[in-house]
Design an enzyme around this catalytic site. Sequence first.
Site, PDB file in Angstrom:
ATOM      1  N   GLY A 118       0.855  -1.273   0.150  1.00  0.00           N
ATOM      2  CA  GLY A 118       0.276  -0.059  -0.103  1.00  0.00           C
ATOM      3  C   GLY A 118       0.931   1.222   0.048  1.00  0.00           C
ATOM      4  O   GLY A 118       1.895   1.331  -0.751  1.00  0.00           O
ATOM      5  N   CYS A 119       0.624   2.260   0.725  1.00  0.00           N
ATOM      6  CA  CYS A 119       1.250   3.635   1.105  1.00  0.00           C
ATOM      7  C   CYS A 119       2.724   3.381   1.368  1.00  0.00           C
ATOM      8  O   CYS A 119       2.771   2.450   2.409  1.00  0.00           O
ATOM      9  CB  CYS A 119       0.670   4.543   1.890  1.00  0.00           C
ATOM     10  SG  CYS A 119       1.544   5.773   2.381  1.00  0.00           S
ATOM     11  N   PHE A 120       3.707   3.639   0.527  1.00  0.00           N
ATOM     12  CA  PHE A 120       4.989   3.080   0.768  1.00  0.00           C
ATOM     13  C   PHE A 120       5.692   3.780   2.046  1.00  0.00           C
ATOM     14  O   PHE A 120       6.576   3.371   2.473  1.00  0.00           O
ATOM     15  CB  PHE A 120       6.024   3.076  -0.433  1.00  0.00           C
ATOM     16  CG  PHE A 120       6.167   4.467  -1.240  1.00  0.00           C
ATOM     17  CD1 PHE A 120       5.658   5.701  -0.713  1.00  0.00           C
ATOM     18  CD2 PHE A 120       6.478   4.520  -2.330  1.00  0.00           C
ATOM     19  CE1 PHE A 120       5.556   6.699  -1.565  1.00  0.00           C
ATOM     20  CE2 PHE A 120       6.523   5.653  -3.384  1.00  0.00           C
ATOM     21  CZ  PHE A 120       6.241   6.714  -2.939  1.00  0.00           C
TER      22      PHE A 120
END
Length: 274
Positions: A118-120
């Site tokens: 997902g969001c890194f």
Amino acid sequence: MKIPPRSVSLFLASALPVAAYVSPRVIPGTPSFASRTASNLTSAVSRRSGAATSLSRRRATPAMFFQNFFGGGAYASKIDYSAIPHPADEMGAAAEKGQVLSVSPRDPHLSCATFAGGCFWGLELAYQRIPGVEFTAVGYTHGEDPSPNYGQVCAGSTGHTEAVMVYYDPTVVGYGTLLDAFFGRVDVTTVNGQGNDYGTQYRTGVYTHTAEQAEEAAVRFAEAREKLGGKREVATECLEARVFYPAEKYHQQYLQKGGQDASKNSAERIRCYG
């Protein structure tokens, strides 16, 4: 006023339901707004002295649509990997040569591992806290277009997913511990997203750099499927690593720069938008 980079994704999600949010991968058989619009685009009318006006039609891609819509600029800009601190500089140099690393070129005693969760930002901080992980970088992988930037990936036009590559010392931390961190944080049943972030650029994956990593990851994925008991399926990818393109400098160690604790073994809650 500077608009936070993540706002680009939110704007696209709310105002432009394009390929990243309504794509064949998310809703099979349904053409995206971008592809429907792009397919109807025609090339500019070209005139020559004494010649009749001609109108030609050509195939347009989502990338072309976004570049035309936003007028190029930041959307089309190329990332200068040499301006990003280590390890992103050498990762970028390898990417430009089409190389997939298995160890750090500068520090060959450090092995590579790549994960998409997902969001890194949040996933990177989780790995920064693990003893034996010496360096981390966020970036884009498993797409088709070379050297993508954040705007292009957010648009869903390149096929990349946000990912984290880590350099770890295998004499200090095993690959299994890195897998523990991944499976402890990621809901592997979610398709094309994680938490509040959705789109193919947020799909999750474990991307292996060696045969040993692939074997260990395969066992872990089999265990995950067994736990689900056939009630749900694992949506997370388990694939061989491909070229990893580092993200822009401002994305690197983003949450640590924002004041969140990156010290080893920290138990402080990770606030993804902190």
